[in-house]
Write an enzyme that holds these catalytic residues in place. Structure first.
Site, mmCIF file in Angstrom:
data_model
loop_
_atom_site.group_PDB
_atom_site.id
_atom_site.type_symbol
_atom_site.label_atom_id
_atom_site.label_comp_id
_atom_site.label_asym_id
_atom_site.label_seq_id
_atom_site.Cartn_x
_atom_site.Cartn_y
_atom_site.Cartn_z
ATOM 1 N N GLU A 12 -5.255 -27.765 58.154
ATOM 2 C CA GLU A 12 -6.022 -26.871 57.275
ATOM 3 C C GLU A 12 -5.144 -26.612 56.051
ATOM 4 O O GLU A 12 -4.053 -26.039 56.170
ATOM 5 C CB GLU A 12 -6.334 -25.560 58.003
ATOM 6 C CG GLU A 12 -7.060 -24.548 57.132
ATOM 7 C CD GLU A 12 -7.218 -23.192 57.838
ATOM 8 O OE1 GLU A 12 -7.269 -23.142 59.081
ATOM 9 O OE2 GLU A 12 -7.256 -22.173 57.123
ATOM 10 N N ARG A 23 -4.298 -21.546 48.597
ATOM 11 C CA ARG A 23 -3.358 -20.498 48.186
ATOM 12 C C ARG A 23 -2.367 -21.076 47.187
ATOM 13 O O ARG A 23 -1.379 -20.444 46.843
ATOM 14 C CB ARG A 23 -2.601 -19.933 49.394
ATOM 15 C CG ARG A 23 -3.512 -19.222 50.352
ATOM 16 C CD ARG A 23 -2.724 -18.532 51.459
ATOM 17 N NE ARG A 23 -3.602 -18.251 52.570
ATOM 18 C CZ ARG A 23 -3.244 -17.616 53.657
ATOM 19 N NH1 ARG A 23 -2.007 -17.177 53.792
ATOM 20 N NH2 ARG A 23 -4.102 -17.414 54.632
ATOM 21 N N LYS A 38 -13.655 -17.602 63.010
ATOM 22 C CA LYS A 38 -12.230 -17.283 62.932
ATOM 23 C C LYS A 38 -12.056 -15.794 63.239
ATOM 24 O O LYS A 38 -12.852 -14.970 62.783
ATOM 25 C CB LYS A 38 -11.741 -17.611 61.519
ATOM 26 C CG LYS A 38 -10.311 -17.194 61.227
ATOM 27 C CD LYS A 38 -9.817 -17.837 59.928
ATOM 28 C CE LYS A 38 -8.480 -17.236 59.504
ATOM 29 N NZ LYS A 38 -7.684 -18.142 58.693
HETATM 30 C C1 3PG Z 1 -4.489 -17.428 58.111
HETATM 31 O O1 3PG Z 1 -4.875 -17.440 56.949
HETATM 32 O O2 3PG Z 1 -5.149 -17.903 59.027
HETATM 33 C C2 3PG Z 1 -3.222 -16.722 58.430
HETATM 34 O O3 3PG Z 1 -2.592 -16.298 57.255
HETATM 35 C C3 3PG Z 1 -2.266 -17.432 59.293
HETATM 36 O O4 3PG Z 1 -1.321 -16.523 59.698
HETATM 37 P P1 3PG Z 1 0.089 -16.951 60.235
HETATM 38 O O5 3PG Z 1 0.890 -17.412 59.057
HETATM 39 O O6 3PG Z 1 0.646 -15.692 60.846
HETATM 40 O O7 3PG Z 1 -0.069 -18.061 61.233
#
Ligand code: 3PG
Length: 219
Positions: free
Chosen positions: A46, A50, A133
């Protein structure tokens, strides 16, 4: 050639049960990263919107590798269009945006919006979705909250994300209604920046062995 129908994509995702998330800051890292994920038998990525490189990174992964590639942190229909035109197989959003969901359903692109409350879960169901999600997972009660959601929403499968790592992964995978576990722990940024792709292969293999263990318990 990988099959691009939404059913085929969802089948592949549900087999892998892990969803590595990355923000790309250097396009040179895209192909070695995809290759490391494939060597670690987690052939899915994924790529988060960002960074300004997301669209190009999705196009590279989609055109030059066999990996299943999704766009993450998608916050508008415009971004979803960019991602789909670049070759994204699926769309992930941190929140529930009805227009975005409707666009993806219309285009037959799997879409996984983020929810963290029963009301949002219900709204997503009404839009025709059943795989959501759960974000930010650890901040919103993690496994305990998901157990509570499963009472009123037994047909929903969740992709928890946010705060998952090798220490708590198994507790999520043990829930049969977990579609996949997502997060950045599968792609260690420091290792990637040092060109240590073997560390990523290793993390994928370790996480996958937990997927296999918990699959045996479910069957
Ligand atoms: C996301 O967008 O799914 C999260 O920011 C992932 O979080 P993590 O960096 O704690 O895995």
């Amino acid at each position: 050639m990988k099959e691009k129908s939404s059913k085929a994509i969802i089948d592949r995702m549900s087999q892998i049960r892990l969803l590595p998330l990355v923000t790309i800051s250097d396009l040179e890292q895209v192909l070695p990263l995809c290759s490391a994920l494939c060597s670690g038998e987690v052939p899915i990525i994924e790529i988060a919107f960002r960074s300004s490189l997301a669209e190009k990174a999705i196009a590279m992964a989609s055109q030059e590798t066999e990996i299943t590639v999704g766009a993450g942190t998608v916050l508008s229909v415009e971004q979803a269009k960019e991602a789909v035109n670049a070759g994204a197989d699926f769309i992930v959003s941190p929140c529930l945006i009805p227009q975005l969901v409707e666009y993806c359903i219309d285009k037959d692109i799997p879409v996984f919006p983020g929810v963290s409350t029963p009301t949002e879960t219900h709204q997503a169901l009404k839009l025709g979705l059943s795989i959501l999600k759960f974000f930010p997972a650890e901040d919103f009660g993690g496994v305990k909250t998901l157990r509570s959601f499963n009472g009123p929403f037994p047909d929903v499968r969740f992709i928890p994300s946010g705060g998952i790592d090798k220490n708590n992964l198994k507790s999520y995978l043990e829930l049969p209604y977990i579609f996949s576990c997502s997060g950045s722990w599968l792609i260690d940024n420091n290792a990637m920046n040092q060109g240590n792709y073997n560390a990523i292969v290793q993390t994928c293999r370790e996480s996958l062995s937990l997927v296999k263990q918990t699959k045996e318990n479910h069957s």
